[in-house]
Design a protein around this motif. Structure first.
Motif, PDB file in Angstrom:
ATOM      1  N   SER A 118       0.791  -0.899   0.056  1.00 18.01           N
ATOM      2  CA  SER A 118      -0.090  -0.162   0.349  1.00 18.01           C
ATOM      3  C   SER A 118       0.650   1.213  -0.273  1.00 18.01           C
ATOM      4  O   SER A 118       1.111   2.188  -0.856  1.00 18.01           O
ATOM      5  CB  SER A 118      -0.847   0.209   0.393  1.00 18.01           C
ATOM      6  OG  SER A 118      -2.088  -1.077   1.212  1.00 18.01           O
ATOM      7  N   PHE A 119       2.025   1.093   1.092  1.00 17.16           N
ATOM      8  CA  PHE A 119       2.893   2.693   1.123  1.00 17.16           C
ATOM      9  C   PHE A 119       3.165   2.790  -0.785  1.00 17.16           C
ATOM     10  O   PHE A 119       3.692   3.840  -0.828  1.00 17.16           O
ATOM     11  CB  PHE A 119       3.445   2.445   2.070  1.00 17.16           C
ATOM     12  CG  PHE A 119       2.824   2.461   3.635  1.00 17.16           C
ATOM     13  CD1 PHE A 119       1.594   2.877   3.874  1.00 17.16           C
ATOM     14  CD2 PHE A 119       3.610   2.778   4.564  1.00 17.16           C
ATOM     15  CE1 PHE A 119       1.080   2.854   4.775  1.00 17.16           C
ATOM     16  CE2 PHE A 119       3.064   2.503   5.566  1.00 17.16           C
ATOM     17  CZ  PHE A 119       1.602   3.205   5.948  1.00 17.16           C
ATOM     18  N   ALA A 120       3.887   1.354  -0.507  1.00 13.80           N
ATOM     19  CA  ALA A 120       5.134   1.610  -1.856  1.00 13.80           C
ATOM     20  C   ALA A 120       4.452   2.143  -3.290  1.00 13.80           C
ATOM     21  O   ALA A 120       4.156   2.685  -4.411  1.00 13.80           O
ATOM     22  CB  ALA A 120       5.712   0.025  -2.931  1.00 13.80           C
ATOM     23  N   LYS A 134       5.875  10.685   0.001  1.00 15.22           N
ATOM     24  CA  LYS A 134       7.481  10.942  -0.203  1.00 15.22           C
ATOM     25  C   LYS A 134       8.587  11.842   0.907  1.00 15.22           C
ATOM     26  O   LYS A 134       8.909  11.931   0.670  1.00 15.22           O
ATOM     27  CB  LYS A 134       7.627  11.864  -1.620  1.00 15.22           C
ATOM     28  CG  LYS A 134       7.400  10.459  -2.000  1.00 15.22           C
ATOM     29  CD  LYS A 134       6.940  11.391  -4.075  1.00 15.22           C
ATOM     30  CE  LYS A 134       6.873  10.566  -4.888  1.00 15.22           C
ATOM     31  NZ  LYS A 134       6.898  11.728  -6.348  1.00 15.22           N
ATOM     32  N   GLN A 135       7.004  12.908   2.129  1.00 13.92           N
ATOM     33  CA  GLN A 135       8.063  13.478   2.930  1.00 13.92           C
ATOM     34  C   GLN A 135       9.047  12.853   3.527  1.00 13.92           C
ATOM     35  O   GLN A 135       9.979  13.002   4.153  1.00 13.92           O
ATOM     36  CB  GLN A 135       6.929  14.210   3.570  1.00 13.92           C
ATOM     37  CG  GLN A 135       6.267  14.822   3.297  1.00 13.92           C
ATOM     38  CD  GLN A 135       4.620  15.602   4.486  1.00 13.92           C
ATOM     39  OE1 GLN A 135       5.256  16.246   4.897  1.00 13.92           O
ATOM     40  NE2 GLN A 135       4.450  14.619   4.069  1.00 13.92           N
ATOM     41  N   PHE A 136       8.660  10.875   3.508  1.00 13.44           N
ATOM     42  CA  PHE A 136       9.765  10.186   4.507  1.00 13.44           C
ATOM     43  C   PHE A 136      10.928  10.502   3.902  1.00 13.44           C
ATOM     44  O   PHE A 136      11.891   9.649   4.327  1.00 13.44           O
ATOM     45  CB  PHE A 136       9.108   8.963   4.783  1.00 13.44           C
ATOM     46  CG  PHE A 136       7.648   9.236   5.741  1.00 13.44           C
ATOM     47  CD1 PHE A 136       7.972   9.342   7.036  1.00 13.44           C
ATOM     48  CD2 PHE A 136       6.893   7.823   5.472  1.00 13.44           C
ATOM     49  CE1 PHE A 136       7.096  10.549   7.891  1.00 13.44           C
ATOM     50  CE2 PHE A 136       5.769   8.481   6.182  1.00 13.44           C
ATOM     51  CZ  PHE A 136       5.198   8.879   7.149  1.00 13.44           C
ATOM     52  N   GLY A 137      10.876  10.768   3.311  1.00 13.29           N
ATOM     53  CA  GLY A 137      12.495  10.732   1.601  1.00 13.29           C
ATOM     54  C   GLY A 137      12.237   9.203   1.064  1.00 13.29           C
ATOM     55  O   GLY A 137      13.329   8.647   0.544  1.00 13.29           O
ATOM     56  N   VAL A 143      11.482   3.117  -3.080  1.00  9.79           N
ATOM     57  CA  VAL A 143      10.874   2.902  -1.531  1.00  9.79           C
ATOM     58  C   VAL A 143      10.650   1.448  -0.948  1.00  9.79           C
ATOM     59  O   VAL A 143      10.203   1.062  -0.104  1.00  9.79           O
ATOM     60  CB  VAL A 143       9.145   2.939  -1.739  1.00  9.79           C
ATOM     61  CG1 VAL A 143       9.023   2.060  -2.793  1.00  9.79           C
ATOM     62  CG2 VAL A 143       8.250   3.417  -0.852  1.00  9.79           C
ATOM     63  N   ASP A 144      11.407   1.112  -1.832  1.00  8.80           N
ATOM     64  CA  ASP A 144      10.849  -0.405  -1.806  1.00  8.80           C
ATOM     65  C   ASP A 144      11.720  -1.101  -0.766  1.00  8.80           C
ATOM     66  O   ASP A 144      12.021  -2.014   0.119  1.00  8.80           O
ATOM     67  CB  ASP A 144      11.230  -1.856  -2.964  1.00  8.80           C
ATOM     68  CG  ASP A 144      10.131  -1.066  -4.007  1.00  8.80           C
ATOM     69  OD1 ASP A 144       8.624  -1.302  -3.702  1.00  8.80           O
ATOM     70  OD2 ASP A 144      10.466  -1.371  -5.051  1.00  8.80           O
TER      71      ASP A 144
END
Length: 529
Positions: A118-120, A134-137, A143-144
């Protein structure tokens, strides 16, 4: 058995929806909640794409994120899909333990692999809400490597930024961080679209309801989820009817054709309070209304002009008369009544001061511009009030009315001179609004994060640095102070004329109980009649 009951329920709902087009009822069905709303803003009901008011409300009720606000206690953030969490590695790693035995409405088990997917998916799909995660960098490329299913009940995520744990959790409470059924969505992906076409008009979540039908500009129908972790809701169906005219909403409510009216002005709410069959609800909302002034358009690029327009709004006159009981003055980008709120409104209606500023900018006789606005109340009423007050200094504002889809398309595409915008945060942290009203690191046409500041073509490196400093501060009191300073800076220099904050009003049939309204959304699962 479930399939037979479900088909019967859908048939009953379809019959009711068809009948409501031309008949009046003494009351709606006992197991059905019918709400009159303005829902023409809906573009998609996919957590990876939806970014509008109607979509947010529906997503809150058909999906769940790891953490969020519980309908029974809106005062604090709590675990939803997750039951506990820890932060390690200088708060760069968060580990979540999921509640055991959860399933999606489809019957598929809910595991940490679904959270990873879901997040990816949100990040890789790259739609408007992608900037939230995307704020998390996180990027489509990395992302994976940032997400891991340690086992079925343990999810681990890494971030590259210095965020306070409370901010990380607040971001994860966004509906765009909802967990979807990866097995079903993957099976319905087409040509690498991440299932966006499939989830546009249906849901694959674990929330108390399931989105069953959406007829744009007409209705949204949700069906109760019998597999919901806290039990099947009493209301077996929730129907949102698109009724933009407030007079029509009031008439239908008084007749009993609908259970709740959500777009009534203050005068109609006051009149309904005398009706023994109607109850009225008032709740502070985290929604603000503002004028956005494109910095690609003259003369808005001149700071004296922007300041002059801030003196040409009769804030008190609007909230004391036209908008009485519906709105309060708010000139900042972050609503009043929450952590980090500024609660300062430095501008008041001052025509002479505005004229002096316009003369200093070379516009002593005023100027003309076009304001894009949704063709619904109270947006039009507010626009007309501002139009009148600005004319006192020779500023001629032409109001251009459009429906919500046209408005959003033009706004997101920077195809406007000025807009009357409205905003509600994705999570209850000042960074939710700072990240879009203040932050704009890339003002180019192909920027990866097309924030509100980007839409208004405004990039201020000092403001960007202030925003980044606030988000990195681990001390909660200091972080609050940094956001207050940021708000003062944006009020003074930004391309926005902050107008008002909404008071959420709703009128209900007296038999409707436990309709829960939060600062940024509405919950249906506790409603009973």
């Amino acid at each position: 058995m479930y399939r037979r009951q479900f088909l019967g329920s859908v048939a009953a709902a379809a019959l009711f929806m068809g009948m409501t087009g031309g008949m009046a009822f003494a009351e709606t069905p006992a197991d059905t909640l019918v709400i009159a709303k303005v829902i023409d803003d809906a573009i998609s009901f996919d957590p990876a794409e939806s970014y509008e008011d109607t979509g947010s409300e529906v997503l809150h009720n058909v999906y769940e994120p790891l953490v969020g606000n519980e309908a029974t206690d809106m005062s604090k953030l709590t675990g939803l899909i997750a039951e506990s969490w820890t932060f390690t590695d200088n708060n760069k790693t968060a580990t979540f333990k999921l509640r055991a035995g959860q399933t999606f409405a489809s019957g598929n088990p809910l595991t940490a692999n679904n959270v990873v997917y879901s997040f990816a998916r949100v990040v890789k799909a790259g739609k408007s809400p992608a900037f939230i995660l995307k704020q998390f960098g996180w990027t489509a490329e990395n992302v994976d490597s940032m997400l891991k299913a340690v086992d079925d009940q343990t999810f681990e995520m890494k971030i590259t930024v210095d965020y306070a744990p409370s901010l990380v959790l607040n971001i994860l409470s966004s509906v765009n961080a909802s967990v979807v059924d990866s097995v079903t969505v993957k099976a319905n992906e087409k040509d690498g679209d991440f299932g966006l076409a499939y989830l546009k008009d249906k849901s694959e979540g674990s929330g108390p309801y399931v989105l069953k039908t959406w007829k744009p500009n007409q209705t949204v129908m949700m069906q109760a989820n019998p597999a919901y972790r806290q039990g099947e809701p009493a209301m077996k169906r929730v129907i949102l009817r698109h009724i933009p005219e407030s007079a029509s909403q009031r008439l239908l409510l008084e007749k009993g054709d609908i259970d709740i009216a959500t777009n009534l002005p203050g005068d109609q709410i006051k009149a309904l309070e005398a009706n023994p069959d109607i109850a009225v609800m008032r709740n502070n909302a985290a929604r603000n209304l503002y004028l956005g002034l494109s910095q690609s358009v003259e003369p808005f690029t001149k700071p004296q002009v922007r300041e002059a327009l801030k003196y040409l709004v009769d804030y008190k006159g609007m909230t004391d008369s036209l908008l009485k009981g519906e709105f309060t003055v708010l000139q900042s980008f972050w609503p009043s009544g929450f952590y980090g709120s500024l609660d300062e409104n430095p501008y008041s209606y001052d025509v002479e001061k505005a004229k002096a500023l316009l003369a200093e900018a070379g516009y002593k006789d005023g100027f003309s511009f076009k304001l894009s606005v949704r063709n619904v109340s109270p947006a039009i009423d507010i626009a007309q009030a501002v139009q009148q007050s600005m004319s006192a200094a020779g500023v001629k504002m032409e109001i251009q009315q459009t429906d919500q889809k046209q408005f959003i398309t033009a706004y997101r595409g920077r195809q406007f001179e000025a807009v009357l915008g409205t905003w509600e945060p994705d999570f209850l942290d000042p960074h939710a609004n700072a990240a879009t009203f203040a932050l704009n690191p890339d003002n180019g046409p192909d920027a990866s994060s097309k924030t509100v500041a980007w839409r208004n073509s405004w990039k201020d490196d000092t403001v960007n640095a202030m925003t980044e400093a606030a988000v990195r501060e681990p001390d909660e009191a200091k972080r609050s102070d940094l956001y207050k300073e940021l708000q003062r800076k944006v009020i003074a220099d930004g391309p926005y004329v902050g107008l008002v904050q909404r008071i959420r009003l709703a009128a209900l049939r007296k038999n409707v109980k436990d309709y829960v309204v939060g600062p940024a959304t509405v919950f249906y699962r506790l409603v009973r009649k």
